[in-house]
Design a protein around this motif. Structure first.
Motif, mmCIF file in Angstrom:
data_model
loop_
_atom_site.group_PDB
_atom_site.id
_atom_site.type_symbol
_atom_site.label_atom_id
_atom_site.label_comp_id
_atom_site.label_asym_id
_atom_site.label_seq_id
_atom_site.Cartn_x
_atom_site.Cartn_y
_atom_site.Cartn_z
ATOM 1 N N THR A 45 0.845 -1.197 0.000
ATOM 2 C CA THR A 45 0.000 0.000 0.000
ATOM 3 C C THR A 45 0.878 1.243 0.000
ATOM 4 O O THR A 45 2.052 1.178 0.345
ATOM 5 C CB THR A 45 -0.885 0.094 1.272
ATOM 6 O OG1 THR A 45 -0.006 0.192 2.394
ATOM 7 C CG2 THR A 45 -1.796 -1.102 1.434
ATOM 8 N N THR A 46 0.275 2.358 -0.363
ATOM 9 C CA THR A 46 1.009 3.621 -0.342
ATOM 10 C C THR A 46 1.490 3.932 1.068
ATOM 11 O O THR A 46 2.607 4.375 1.289
ATOM 12 C CB THR A 46 0.083 4.779 -0.774
ATOM 13 O OG1 THR A 46 -0.717 4.325 -1.826
ATOM 14 C CG2 THR A 46 0.879 5.970 -1.184
ATOM 15 N N PHE A 47 0.600 3.679 2.011
ATOM 16 C CA PHE A 47 0.965 3.960 3.389
ATOM 17 C C PHE A 47 2.192 3.154 3.790
ATOM 18 O O PHE A 47 3.129 3.670 4.385
ATOM 19 C CB PHE A 47 -0.197 3.623 4.336
ATOM 20 C CG PHE A 47 0.226 3.654 5.776
ATOM 21 C CD1 PHE A 47 0.398 4.856 6.418
ATOM 22 C CD2 PHE A 47 0.496 2.473 6.457
ATOM 23 C CE1 PHE A 47 0.826 4.892 7.732
ATOM 24 C CE2 PHE A 47 0.924 2.505 7.766
ATOM 25 C CZ PHE A 47 1.091 3.722 8.407
ATOM 26 N N PHE A 48 2.172 1.891 3.431
ATOM 27 C CA PHE A 48 3.288 1.018 3.753
ATOM 28 C C PHE A 48 4.591 1.600 3.182
ATOM 29 O O PHE A 48 5.602 1.711 3.868
ATOM 30 C CB PHE A 48 3.008 -0.374 3.169
ATOM 31 C CG PHE A 48 3.920 -1.448 3.663
ATOM 32 C CD1 PHE A 48 3.489 -2.349 4.621
ATOM 33 C CD2 PHE A 48 5.221 -1.555 3.169
ATOM 34 C CE1 PHE A 48 4.336 -3.341 5.082
ATOM 35 C CE2 PHE A 48 6.069 -2.544 3.631
ATOM 36 C CZ PHE A 48 5.630 -3.444 4.590
ATOM 37 N N GLY A 49 4.516 2.011 1.923
ATOM 38 C CA GLY A 49 5.695 2.582 1.276
ATOM 39 C C GLY A 49 6.184 3.841 1.975
ATOM 40 O O GLY A 49 7.373 4.011 2.207
ATOM 41 N N ARG A 73 19.116 6.213 -4.163
ATOM 42 C CA ARG A 73 17.768 6.388 -3.686
ATOM 43 C C ARG A 73 17.084 5.030 -3.618
ATOM 44 O O ARG A 73 17.380 4.129 -4.405
ATOM 45 C CB ARG A 73 17.022 7.256 -4.722
ATOM 46 C CG ARG A 73 15.842 8.011 -4.228
ATOM 47 C CD ARG A 73 15.624 9.274 -5.080
ATOM 48 N NE ARG A 73 15.525 9.033 -6.503
ATOM 49 C CZ ARG A 73 14.442 8.535 -7.099
ATOM 50 N NH1 ARG A 73 13.388 8.189 -6.415
ATOM 51 N NH2 ARG A 73 14.425 8.385 -8.405
ATOM 52 N N VAL A 74 16.179 4.870 -2.668
ATOM 53 C CA VAL A 74 15.306 3.707 -2.730
ATOM 54 C C VAL A 74 13.886 4.226 -2.912
ATOM 55 O O VAL A 74 13.517 5.248 -2.353
ATOM 56 C CB VAL A 74 15.378 2.819 -1.471
ATOM 57 C CG1 VAL A 74 16.642 2.009 -1.431
ATOM 58 C CG2 VAL A 74 15.246 3.642 -0.204
ATOM 59 N N GLU A 75 13.125 3.532 -3.739
ATOM 60 C CA GLU A 75 11.759 3.997 -3.928
ATOM 61 C C GLU A 75 10.797 2.829 -3.767
ATOM 62 O O GLU A 75 11.178 1.666 -3.879
ATOM 63 C CB GLU A 75 11.598 4.659 -5.293
ATOM 64 C CG GLU A 75 11.760 3.706 -6.444
ATOM 65 C CD GLU A 75 11.615 4.423 -7.787
ATOM 66 O OE1 GLU A 75 11.875 5.626 -7.867
ATOM 67 O OE2 GLU A 75 11.241 3.746 -8.756
ATOM 68 N N PHE A 76 9.572 3.178 -3.461
ATOM 69 C CA PHE A 76 8.585 2.155 -3.163
ATOM 70 C C PHE A 76 7.365 2.391 -4.031
ATOM 71 O O PHE A 76 6.815 3.486 -4.062
ATOM 72 C CB PHE A 76 8.216 2.221 -1.677
ATOM 73 C CG PHE A 76 9.420 2.069 -0.802
ATOM 74 C CD1 PHE A 76 9.901 0.819 -0.481
ATOM 75 C CD2 PHE A 76 10.114 3.183 -0.339
ATOM 76 C CE1 PHE A 76 11.037 0.662 0.292
ATOM 77 C CE2 PHE A 76 11.251 3.048 0.427
ATOM 78 C CZ PHE A 76 11.718 1.785 0.749
#
Ligand code: ADP
Ligand code: MG
Length: 452
Positions: A45-49, A73-76
């Motif tokens: 979920t966006t929240f998780f990310g 960078r790390v992205e989710f």
């Protein structure tokens, strides 16, 4: 990096973040790709990310670097495993579309944060000018001031406003080429272009945009060839009457190691300052966020007074404030409890403690003395000379404003002065600030310095 390496990195992360955090937040991550210095993970979920990004991104980067795969960078991205993702008929295509960081400028811009819109920006006294100026730019009409220079302390909404401008323009003026990037990315691209002998392409690209936004421009101070290139880009665009928006953590005049000609160019447009938040604005932001979370976490309840408590206690910056609320919801939903003041104490003790780190009157006196070039001992001494008395009154004013000390307590720390003297000093500065812009600026600057 292979999934195997990621497996090893995960092992290391257990040690860094602890078993519980690991199970909840790291284990569910799926590495989707690693290229161009970016490690991309699928999240449910966006929240998780958001949560992982705020709390564990640095750990992940750190361990990746140790494992020999450093990334910038790390992205989710919300991936196919998401339950919340809308069901699309062509599942694979839909997945591919979601995996592409949404909102990335096709040509070269940095990723835009979806939630940094004008709709999500809460306007209050401290940011109303900056907001109004950003709105004006976002209309995409004729350029009235150039550049728009936004400055203010960390976490006060500079990046949010710049992204909001970009979102708005992309929607209402798709014909315009809007480019947003950080000064760091500007430098990175410039250096890369030099290395790859593509400097002409670089120049052409930057000179072909209609709106250029460069975030955190203080970063290029002291970096000579980048500054030089920035200056030329800037001038070329201004000459073509293209809009430029710049942000920095301080006013142009206060950025050290910035070339004089750049400084004066930056000052030519509209310079607006995002002031530190006040209680009302913080409460407004929390309320707006609350609506958002209430949707996401149905069934969780919040006792009265919690938001007020947070707005009162967490005064550092909006990012911390948001993080606190996010943590509360995540924690409450894990343990299945109501969000009340007890839970706040339990779950946010570290944040509350660090925002408790009180500013002392001595620190204020030291900063003020330094700023006005007077001796620290003169702050408490008896001299009545204007050049000393005025800075002393500024320090009194700031002590009253920025600490919870009473007038008599402040008086004691100013060489045993009477509380009426302090009161007089405070009033004097208030009066002078209303009439004297220079003094008002000084006081603002000192406040910011003391808050950081
Ligand atoms: P800066 O670039 O000034 O350091 P950001 O723009 O990154 O700060 O803001 C930090 C966080 O605080 C972001 O999540 C942003 O959405 C939030 N924020 C800051 N000001 C506001 C505001 N007025 N209303 C809503 N959210 C805000
Ligand atoms: Mg920023």
């Amino acid at each position: 990096m292979t999934n195997e390496t990621w497996g090893q990195v995960r092992e290391e992360l257990i040690k860094r973040v602890g078993k519980n955090n690991y199970t909840t937040w790291i284990e569910p991550l799926r590495l989707s790709h690693l290229k161009n210095g970016v490690a991309s993970f699928e999240v449910p979920t966006t929240f998780f990310g958001d949560w992982v990004s705020r709390n564990f991104a640095d750990h992940i980067r750190g361990e990746l670097a140790v494992a020999g795969t450093p990334v910038e960078r790390v992205e989710f991205t919300v991936g196919a495993m998401s339950e919340r993702a809308p069901a699309k008929p062509a599942a694979r295509a839909a997945k591919a579309a979601r995996m592409r960081p949404s909102g990335t400028d096709e040509v070269t811009g940095a990723q835009l944060e979806q939630r940094f819109t004008f709709d999500n920006f809460v306007v209050g006294k401290p940011n109303e000018l900056a907001h109004a100026a950003a709105r004006r730019v976002a209309e995409g009409g004729p350029v009235t001031f150039n550049p728009l220079f936004l400055y203010g302390g960390v976490g006060l909404g500079k990046t949010h406003l710049m992204h909001a401008i970009a979102h708005e323009l992309k929607f209402s003026r798709p014909d315009l080429h809007v480019l947003y990037l950080s000064a760091e990315q500007f430098m990175y691209r410039f250096v890369q272009a030099l290395r790859d002998r593509q400097i002409m392409d670089f120049k052409e690209l930057f000179r072909s945009v209609d709106v250029l936004m460069v975030d955190d421009v203080q970063f290029i101070a002291g970096k000579d060839s980048t500054q030089e290139e920035f200056f030329h880009t800037f001038n070329a665009l201004v000459d073509q009457n293209k809009q430029i928006v710049i942000s920095a953590d301080r006013a142009p005049g206060e950025i050290k190691d910035l070339e004089e000609r750049i400084r004066s160019r930056l000052q030519c447009g509209l310079v607006v300052d995002l002031h530190p938040t006040d209680y009302e604005l913080r409460l407004g932001i929390l309320q707006a966020k609350l609506d958002h979370y209430a949707n996401q976490y149905r069934g969780l309840t919040m006792a009265p007074g919690v938001l007020e408590f947070l707005a009162h206690r967490i005064t550092t910056n909006v990012r911390v404030l948001e993080g606190a609320l996010m943590r509360l919801f995540a924690f409450a939903s894990l343990v299945g409890r109501e969000i009340n003041l007890d839970l706040v104490q339990e779950c946010l003790s570290d944040i509350l403690r660090s925002s408790e780190k009180r500013l002392t009157i001595e620190e204020i006196q030291r900063k003020v003395a330094e700023h006005y070039n007077v001796r620290l001992s003169d702050m408490i001494g008896p001299k009545r000379l204007r050049t000393i008395a005025r800075p002393r009154q500024v320090a009194m004013y700031l002590s009253k404003q920025m600490t919870s000390r009473s007038l008599p307590e402040i008086g004691r720390r100013f060489g045993g002065r009477d509380h009426t003297t302090i009161m007089h000093g405070v009033r004097k500065i208030e009066e002078l600030m209303a009439a004297d812009g220079q003094l008002a600026d000084d006081v603002q600057l000192l406040k910011r310095l003391l808050q950081s």
